[in-house]
Design an enzyme around this catalytic site. Structure first.
Site, PDB file in Angstrom:
ATOM      1  N   VAL A   8       0.868  -1.172   0.000  1.00  0.00           N
ATOM      2  CA  VAL A   8       0.000   0.000   0.000  1.00  0.00           C
ATOM      3  C   VAL A   8       0.905   1.222   0.000  1.00  0.00           C
ATOM      4  CG1 VAL A   8      -1.705   1.349   1.275  1.00  0.00           C
ATOM      5  CG2 VAL A   8      -1.885  -1.145   1.222  1.00  0.00           C
ATOM      6  N   PRO A 189       4.845   8.274   0.807  1.00  0.00           N
ATOM      7  CA  PRO A 189       5.247   7.376  -0.282  1.00  0.00           C
ATOM      8  C   PRO A 189       6.688   6.892  -0.125  1.00  0.00           C
ATOM      9  CG  PRO A 189       4.132   9.340  -1.138  1.00  0.00           C
ATOM     10  CD  PRO A 189       4.399   9.585   0.315  1.00  0.00           C
ATOM     11  N   ASN A 190       6.967   5.756  -0.737  1.00  0.00           N
ATOM     12  CA  ASN A 190       8.311   5.173  -0.790  1.00  0.00           C
ATOM     13  C   ASN A 190       8.852   4.810   0.586  1.00  0.00           C
ATOM     14  OD1 ASN A 190       8.355   5.695  -3.652  1.00  0.00           O
ATOM     15  ND2 ASN A 190       8.820   7.842  -3.153  1.00  0.00           N
ATOM     16  N   ARG A 191       7.965   4.650   1.547  1.00  0.00           N
ATOM     17  CA  ARG A 191       8.326   4.311   2.927  1.00  0.00           C
ATOM     18  C   ARG A 191       9.201   5.386   3.588  1.00  0.00           C
ATOM     19  NH1 ARG A 191       4.565   1.524   1.873  1.00  0.00           N
ATOM     20  NH2 ARG A 191       4.364  -0.708   2.327  1.00  0.00           N
ATOM     21  N   LEU A 192       9.187   6.602   3.025  1.00  0.00           N
ATOM     22  CA  LEU A 192       9.913   7.724   3.633  1.00  0.00           C
ATOM     23  C   LEU A 192       8.947   8.473   4.554  1.00  0.00           C
ATOM     24  CD1 LEU A 192      12.021   8.991   0.595  1.00  0.00           C
ATOM     25  CD2 LEU A 192      12.743   7.532   2.494  1.00  0.00           C
TER      26      LEU A 192
END
Length: 214
Positions: A8, A189-192
């Site tokens: 997700v 987003p992007n796990r950041l």
């Protein structure tokens, strides 16, 4: 079951330093109000983690009933497993998680019982059958022979205590987690992800604020 391919992307919010407040409780109140406005399911529910003298962590969901400038308050049975953990180790961590908003808040701190007058005032505000239920659960987490035994006890107690006449059990009451650290997490987003932690400065009313790596 293998969930390794499930993903997700978190894209519903941001948390920047310029919107931060001096007190973490101001930001917590803001996020709670936004969760209520967006009709998040039971937005005041927390996962509560404790650890007693056996060094085995335990976690369960409880409902927060008050947020003030020191921490959060919930109510429980003092004889429960969580109550025993708290007696043995008066430290705890709580987690608010609002899935649809992709947000969570971790609260770490010391835990103490609230005063008896506060407990009794809250107990008398509870729905009648919830008051009776507190008396059935004696002790909470203890074994019971059957569901029928519980239902029978509930019916017996309703006969014993008419509505408006249920006393507050002496084995039941409130706990406050006085926060020493509060972390706000906003999925990105992007796990950041955005992670901001407030740490109480010892013997002051001030909080140290830092951004953490995701």
């Amino acid at each position: 079951m293998d969930f390794s391919d499930k993903r997700v992307s978190y894209e519903k919010g941001e948390l920047h330093e310029e919107v931060l407040m001096d007190s973490p409780f101001e930001l917590l109140t803001l996020w709670l109000n936004e969760a209520i406005e967006q009709k998040a399911p039971e937005p005041y529910a927390i996962s509560l983690a404790t650890c007693g003298s056996d060094n085995m962590p335990a976690v369960r969901t409880v409902l927060v009933r008050e947020v003030d400038n020191e921490g959060i308050v919930f109510y429980s049975n003092y004889l429960s497993h969580k109550g025993q953990d708290i007696d043995q180790n008066p430290h705890a961590e709580a987690l608010f998680f609002w899935h649809d908003m992709q947000r969570q808040v971790r609260i770490r701190g010391n835990i103490t019982k609230v005063d008896r007058a506060t407990t009794e005032a809250y107990f008398q505000k509870r729905p009648y059958e919830s008051q009776i239920g507190a008396w059935v659960s004696q002790p909470q987490s203890g074994p019971v022979s059957s569901r029928q035994a519980m239902d029978d006890k509930f019916a017996e107690l309703k006969q014993q205590y008419p509505e408006g006449e249920v006393p507050t059990p002496d084995f039941w009451g409130g706990y406050q987690i006085t926060a020493t650290e509060i972390e706000f997490w906003q999925g990105r987003p992007n796990r950041l992800h955005d992670r901001i932690v407030y740490t109480k400065v010892t013997d002051t009313d001030q909080w140290d604020i830092k951004r953490l790596l995701p």
